[in-house]
Design an enzyme around this catalytic site. Sequence first.
Site, short mmCIF file in Angstrom:
data_model
loop_
_atom_site.label_atom_id
_atom_site.label_comp_id
_atom_site.label_asym_id
_atom_site.label_seq_id
_atom_site.Cartn_x
_atom_site.Cartn_y
_atom_site.Cartn_z
N GLU A 287 0.86 -1.16 0.09
CA GLU A 287 -0.31 -0.52 -0.08
C GLU A 287 0.89 1.32 0.10
OE1 GLU A 287 -3.17 0.37 0.38
OE2 GLU A 287 -2.77 1.99 -0.18
N ASP A 291 0.93 4.76 -3.23
CA ASP A 291 0.39 5.37 -2.50
C ASP A 291 1.67 6.24 -2.85
OD1 ASP A 291 -1.53 3.92 -1.96
OD2 ASP A 291 -1.35 4.96 0.09
N SER A 487 -7.40 2.02 -3.34
CA SER A 487 -5.77 2.24 -3.04
C SER A 487 -5.26 2.89 -3.87
CB SER A 487 -5.28 1.05 -2.71
OG SER A 487 -6.35 0.60 -1.24
#
Length: 569
Positions: A287, A291, A487
């Site tokens: 993640e 990001d 996400s």
Amino acid sequence: MAKFSLFFLSLVTIVCASPHVYRDLQVHESRSSVPSGFTKVGAASEDQQLTLRLGLVQSDFAGLEKALYAVSTPSSDQYGQHLSKEEVEQFVAPAPESVSAVKDWLQANNLTSATISPAGDWLSIQTTVKQANAMFDTQFSTFTHEKTNTQSVRTMQYSIPAALKGHLDFVHPTISFPAPELKRPIISHPISSSAKNLTASGAAASCGSGSVTPACLQSLYGIPSTAATQKSNSIGVAGFDPQFPNSQDLKTFLQRTRPDISSSTTFTSQSVDNGRNPGGSGNDIVEANLDVQYTIGLATGVPNVFVVVGEDTKDGVDGFLDIVNFLLNESNPPQVLTTSYGFDENQLSRSVATNLCNAYAQLGARGVSVLFASGDGGVGGGQQGESCRTFIPAFPGGCPFHTAVGATTVSRSGSESAATLSSGGFSNYFGIPDYQADAVSSYLSALGSTNRGLYNASGRGFPDVSAIGQDVEIVLDGELTPVDGTSCSSPIFASVVGLLNDGLIAAGKSPLGFLNPFLYSTGASAFNDITSGDNPGCNTNGFPAKAGWDPVTGLGTPNFAKLKAAVGL
Ligand SMILES: *[C@@H]1O[C@H](CO)[C@@H](O)[C@H](O)[C@H]1NC(C)=O
Ligand SMILES: *[C@@H]1O[C@H](CO)[C@@H](O)[C@H](O)[C@H]1NC(C)=O
Ligand SMILES: *[C@@H]1O[C@H](CO)[C@@H](O)[C@H](O)[C@H]1NC(C)=O
Ligand SMILES: *[C@@H]1O[C@H](CO)[C@@H](O)[C@H](O)[C@H]1NC(C)=O
């Protein structure tokens, strides 16, 4: 001598006052059932230590809300005149009477409190199950979260003294059951099947080729590849332990997908609750890698700060409030904050959800655009595969004071449609905000009787906007790897906002701040309207995407040139 007697006198007052003033306990909050995924084990041991947070009633949240809309609505003459830290704190600080009422009651129970929010509206106390059971006329029990086999101490109902009504807003954690696992992106393909569509120069042919990269997104959404210039501008990326971006992966990602910029472009980091870099790999960093790679890889030249929340959280909501309080305590918080984690709305009590939502309003008033991934479970909640009879809204999805970003996918022929995983729907806690009223009512009339009874037609609809969330190439442990999820969508949209802010700041204007009043008015025509696809869940097809706003893809995906014009650049 005089001092001594005064002290003695006040002690006497407390001892006399406490028994009758605090005996009148009234039920304050309750929940009717244990949320799915949790089972009750039994009464919690009486000597178990409990850390409880007390939310004090904010003195003038209505005033803050009014100020927020005044600075965020393009037609307002105060548009862009964001509030200072002190101005925001004045609205949300509890009234002195509230502070003394709560502190006197704590003192009568021999408890001291620590202040855990900059405005003083959150206190933390340390007590035992035995004392808490008596103080709140309740029975704290132990519950097991089945999927992770973790235990928590919660209750189904608690009371507070009548004398504290209007002063004490809520006690937490009591009836909130946030799952101990936060949302993660879903790895859609085996790690070895990657990199097929990347040319030597790193540019994927088109986002419909099965490999989404910064280059194809620049082409699809018209996002410029020239570097931003404003050093006072930044994008904040929220990360939660153990996720921390791997710097070598970021370098490899930039070498492979952005050969036109320096591969040593990197991020700075800030630590909340003793957050740090545990140096993990694989799922533990996927993640954070995603990001940071997509905010640095797309928002060319915009300074990037990774805000990492550690394990020593103080708020009882996995650090979700701690990170906001940390940023609110800064004189210059990042102008954009993207977060790809969330809950199901029903895991949080209404009061805690409202308090968190109001914290996003505080950031918005300060000029921060708060973006969240809308969730990956379609109409069935934030995560895939939850069982449900009625649709489960995600949190903060339904909070009116943030921008929820849903997901799309691009077909081989190049057409963009809703990604089936894109969480969307209508809140059970938050009503429809004015900025969205027309958009929601048009959608509901077009929808007709589909899904009737499965969702709350008077709730705030989400997401607000969307961006690609399928087949997005990242570098993980040195290899290009495609991932899926909203996400991906939130950092992509955050990059667009960061680049618009760069242009605004360069032109001597204010950054965009809370986006929604702009998005649904002058910004509404600056999107690629997504009109096909749906978000299945709960044994239904979910909601269909339609012309205009819909609860799958929001207003649509960004058209940078049109957005630039809409913000006056
Ligand atoms: C608080 O402490 C005092 C002195 O130790 C004791 O007499 C009193 O019973 C305590 N009160 C409560 C509510 O525990
Ligand atoms: C706010 O920041 C100051 C330092 O700038 C620090 O001393 C204080 O503890 C912080 N307050 C909160 C509530 O985080
Ligand atoms: C991308 O990869 C797929 C196979 O996964 C292939 O069919 C397609 O032709 C490739 N596209 C390009 C532009 O290379
Ligand atoms: C539906 O939404 C409204 C507005 O937020 C709320 O007041 C109401 O309680 C919700 N109904 C249910 C059944 O959750």
